[in-house]
Design a protein around this motif. Structure first.
Motif, PDB file in Angstrom:
ATOM      1  N   SER A 148      -0.367  -3.942   7.354  1.00 35.61           N
ATOM      2  CA  SER A 148      -1.436  -2.946   7.387  1.00 35.61           C
ATOM      3  C   SER A 148      -2.140  -2.898   8.744  1.00 35.61           C
ATOM      4  O   SER A 148      -2.492  -1.816   9.218  1.00 35.61           O
ATOM      5  CB  SER A 148      -2.429  -3.197   6.255  1.00 35.61           C
ATOM      6  OG  SER A 148      -2.901  -4.508   6.283  1.00 35.61           O
TER       7      SER A 148
ATOM      8  N   ILE B 246       0.214  -1.076  11.214  1.00 33.71           N
ATOM      9  CA  ILE B 246       0.205   0.373  10.991  1.00 33.71           C
ATOM     10  C   ILE B 246      -1.106   0.973  11.482  1.00 33.71           C
ATOM     11  O   ILE B 246      -1.125   2.092  12.007  1.00 33.71           O
ATOM     12  CB  ILE B 246       0.480   0.680   9.508  1.00 33.71           C
ATOM     13  CG1 ILE B 246       1.947   0.387   9.209  1.00 33.71           C
ATOM     14  CG2 ILE B 246       0.148   2.122   9.165  1.00 33.71           C
ATOM     15  CD1 ILE B 246       2.361   0.572   7.789  1.00 33.71           C
TER      16      ILE B 246
ATOM     17  N   ARG C 296      -0.724   1.204  15.206  1.00 33.48           N
ATOM     18  CA  ARG C 296       0.244   2.253  15.533  1.00 33.48           C
ATOM     19  C   ARG C 296      -0.337   3.644  15.320  1.00 33.48           C
ATOM     20  O   ARG C 296       0.081   4.601  15.963  1.00 33.48           O
ATOM     21  CB  ARG C 296       1.496   2.076  14.662  1.00 33.48           C
ATOM     22  CG  ARG C 296       2.752   2.490  15.343  1.00 33.48           C
ATOM     23  CD  ARG C 296       3.960   2.210  14.537  1.00 33.48           C
ATOM     24  NE  ARG C 296       3.991   3.160  13.423  1.00 33.48           N
ATOM     25  CZ  ARG C 296       4.635   2.964  12.293  1.00 33.48           C
ATOM     26  NH1 ARG C 296       5.303   1.863  12.111  1.00 33.48           N
ATOM     27  NH2 ARG C 296       4.630   3.863  11.356  1.00 33.48           N
ATOM     28  N   SER C 297      -1.314   3.762  14.429  1.00 32.63           N
ATOM     29  CA  SER C 297      -1.922   5.054  14.127  1.00 32.63           C
ATOM     30  C   SER C 297      -3.186   5.308  14.933  1.00 32.63           C
ATOM     31  O   SER C 297      -3.919   6.246  14.646  1.00 32.63           O
ATOM     32  CB  SER C 297      -2.261   5.125  12.637  1.00 32.63           C
ATOM     33  OG  SER C 297      -1.125   4.920  11.855  1.00 32.63           O
TER      34      SER C 297
ATOM     35  N   TYR D 285      -4.786  10.457   6.548  1.00 30.44           N
ATOM     36  CA  TYR D 285      -3.740  10.763   5.566  1.00 30.44           C
ATOM     37  C   TYR D 285      -2.365  10.303   6.040  1.00 30.44           C
ATOM     38  O   TYR D 285      -1.569   9.793   5.264  1.00 30.44           O
ATOM     39  CB  TYR D 285      -3.724  12.258   5.256  1.00 30.44           C
ATOM     40  CG  TYR D 285      -5.008  12.721   4.629  1.00 30.44           C
ATOM     41  CD1 TYR D 285      -5.352  12.323   3.343  1.00 30.44           C
ATOM     42  CD2 TYR D 285      -5.890  13.538   5.325  1.00 30.44           C
ATOM     43  CE1 TYR D 285      -6.531  12.729   2.767  1.00 30.44           C
ATOM     44  CE2 TYR D 285      -7.075  13.946   4.756  1.00 30.44           C
ATOM     45  CZ  TYR D 285      -7.390  13.552   3.475  1.00 30.44           C
ATOM     46  OH  TYR D 285      -8.565  13.943   2.906  1.00 30.44           O
ATOM     47  N   ILE D 286      -2.101  10.464   7.327  1.00 27.74           N
ATOM     48  CA  ILE D 286      -0.824  10.007   7.883  1.00 27.74           C
ATOM     49  C   ILE D 286      -0.733   8.494   7.800  1.00 27.74           C
ATOM     50  O   ILE D 286       0.296   7.939   7.424  1.00 27.74           O
ATOM     51  CB  ILE D 286      -0.671  10.513   9.340  1.00 27.74           C
ATOM     52  CG1 ILE D 286      -0.620  12.038   9.362  1.00 27.74           C
ATOM     53  CG2 ILE D 286       0.565   9.920   9.992  1.00 27.74           C
ATOM     54  CD1 ILE D 286      -0.741  12.654  10.720  1.00 27.74           C
ATOM     55  N   LEU D 287      -1.833   7.806   8.128  1.00 24.98           N
ATOM     56  CA  LEU D 287      -1.859   6.358   8.031  1.00 24.98           C
ATOM     57  C   LEU D 287      -1.645   5.901   6.589  1.00 24.98           C
ATOM     58  O   LEU D 287      -0.881   4.972   6.328  1.00 24.98           O
ATOM     59  CB  LEU D 287      -3.190   5.816   8.535  1.00 24.98           C
ATOM     60  CG  LEU D 287      -3.360   4.311   8.386  1.00 24.98           C
ATOM     61  CD1 LEU D 287      -3.734   3.701   9.707  1.00 24.98           C
ATOM     62  CD2 LEU D 287      -4.381   3.986   7.336  1.00 24.98           C
TER      63      LEU D 287
ATOM     64  N   ILE E  99      -0.100   7.444   4.129  1.00 22.92           N
ATOM     65  CA  ILE E  99       1.289   7.679   3.718  1.00 22.92           C
ATOM     66  C   ILE E  99       2.216   6.640   4.333  1.00 22.92           C
ATOM     67  O   ILE E  99       3.075   6.077   3.649  1.00 22.92           O
ATOM     68  CB  ILE E  99       1.726   9.112   4.098  1.00 22.92           C
ATOM     69  CG1 ILE E  99       0.997  10.125   3.219  1.00 22.92           C
ATOM     70  CG2 ILE E  99       3.230   9.285   3.972  1.00 22.92           C
ATOM     71  CD1 ILE E  99       1.152  11.556   3.676  1.00 22.92           C
ATOM     72  N   ASN E 100       2.048   6.362   5.620  1.00 27.05           N
ATOM     73  CA  ASN E 100       2.879   5.339   6.276  1.00 27.05           C
ATOM     74  C   ASN E 100       2.651   3.957   5.677  1.00 27.05           C
ATOM     75  O   ASN E 100       3.598   3.195   5.480  1.00 27.05           O
ATOM     76  CB  ASN E 100       2.601   5.303   7.774  1.00 27.05           C
ATOM     77  CG  ASN E 100       3.153   6.511   8.485  1.00 27.05           C
ATOM     78  OD1 ASN E 100       4.086   7.141   8.031  1.00 27.05           O
ATOM     79  ND2 ASN E 100       2.544   6.848   9.611  1.00 27.05           N
ATOM     80  N   LEU E 101       1.400   3.635   5.386  1.00 26.94           N
ATOM     81  CA  LEU E 101       1.085   2.337   4.795  1.00 26.94           C
ATOM     82  C   LEU E 101       1.700   2.195   3.405  1.00 26.94           C
ATOM     83  O   LEU E 101       2.302   1.178   3.085  1.00 26.94           O
ATOM     84  CB  LEU E 101      -0.430   2.150   4.731  1.00 26.94           C
ATOM     85  CG  LEU E 101      -0.941   0.819   4.211  1.00 26.94           C
ATOM     86  CD1 LEU E 101      -0.480  -0.307   5.115  1.00 26.94           C
ATOM     87  CD2 LEU E 101      -2.452   0.842   4.114  1.00 26.94           C
TER      88      LEU E 101
ATOM     89  N   ASP F   7       4.278   3.872   2.181  1.00 24.10           N
ATOM     90  CA  ASP F   7       5.738   3.841   2.293  1.00 24.10           C
ATOM     91  C   ASP F   7       6.255   2.484   2.760  1.00 24.10           C
ATOM     92  O   ASP F   7       7.356   2.083   2.393  1.00 24.10           O
ATOM     93  CB  ASP F   7       6.229   4.922   3.266  1.00 24.10           C
ATOM     94  CG  ASP F   7       6.164   6.306   2.662  1.00 24.10           C
ATOM     95  OD1 ASP F   7       6.039   6.408   1.428  1.00 24.10           O
ATOM     96  OD2 ASP F   7       6.241   7.291   3.423  1.00 24.10           O
ATOM     97  N   THR F   8       5.497   1.780   3.542  1.00 25.55           N
ATOM     98  CA  THR F   8       5.912   0.463   4.014  1.00 25.55           C
ATOM     99  C   THR F   8       5.636  -0.620   2.981  1.00 25.55           C
ATOM    100  O   THR F   8       6.493  -1.453   2.701  1.00 25.55           O
ATOM    101  CB  THR F   8       5.192   0.126   5.326  1.00 25.55           C
ATOM    102  OG1 THR F   8       5.398   1.186   6.257  1.00 25.55           O
ATOM    103  CG2 THR F   8       5.714  -1.164   5.914  1.00 25.55           C
TER     104      THR F   8
END
Length: 184
Positions: A28, A31, A34-35, A45-47, A49-51, A53-54
């Motif tokens: 976490s 990510i 990275r975000s 929202y992008i963070l 979704i990426n979190l 999904d990982t």
């Protein structure tokens, strides 16, 4: 309450819970870093979704192992026999053991994600409704896979069986099931 305290003491001394929590924390935080370049209003929202999904690949296998080895440890150390001779049934033992496992795993995980929300508040515009839906889905996934892990631990006869069953269940839910559904 006795089972919760017993689980807490066993998991504090063990490496499984700390290893799984440290993996989730590192994922976490990485990510989040990275975000950092994402916009203030839409980056959350992008963070998220990426979190999700990982984390969806790590939490189930970690919970399967924690649940399975927790039950198997009771068998291996012969404490299961002592607990069952106190006029408890095996179902009552499993219920209390599950409540202890849920408490021991969910409390630190929930605390981390609340602290993580505080870190996100400084970098993004938070939508608390979306974040709590994310948190609720993570917690439900933990409950389901801990329950599957305790089932694996209750009927497994050796550590190799636990490892084999756990990897098969994880592989089925995250790869094989999708291929079966896509073929239909």
């Amino acid at each position: 309450m006795h089972y919760i305290w017993k689980e807490w003491k066993e998991n504090i001394r063990g490496k499984g819970l700390w290893l799984s929590l440290s993996i989730i924390v590192l994922i976490s935080i990485s990510i989040l870093f990275r975000s950092a370049d994402l916009s203030f209003d839409k980056g959350f929202y992008i963070l998220l979704i990426n979190l999700f999904d990982t984390i969806i690949y790590f939490i189930p296998i970690l919970c399967l192992f924690i649940g399975a080895f927790s039950i198997f440890q009771e068998k291996e150390q012969k404490t299961l026999i002592m607990l069952l001779t106190k006029q408890d049934s095996y179902g009552s033992f499993l219920l209390r053991k599950n409540m202890g496992l849920y408490t021991v795993v969910l409390v630190p995980l929930f605390a981390w994600f609340l602290l993580y929300a505080l870190l996100l508040k400084f970098q993004f515009q938070l939508d608390f409704g979306s974040y709590f839906i994310f948190l609720f889905s993570i917690l439900v996934m933990v409950l389901i896979f801990l329950q599957m892990g305790t089932a694996i631990g209750s009927f497994a006869r050796s550590r190799m069986q636990i490892i084999g069953f756990t990897i098969f269940v994880w592989f089925y839910f995250f790869f094989l099931h999708d291929f079966i559904l896509l073929s239909f």
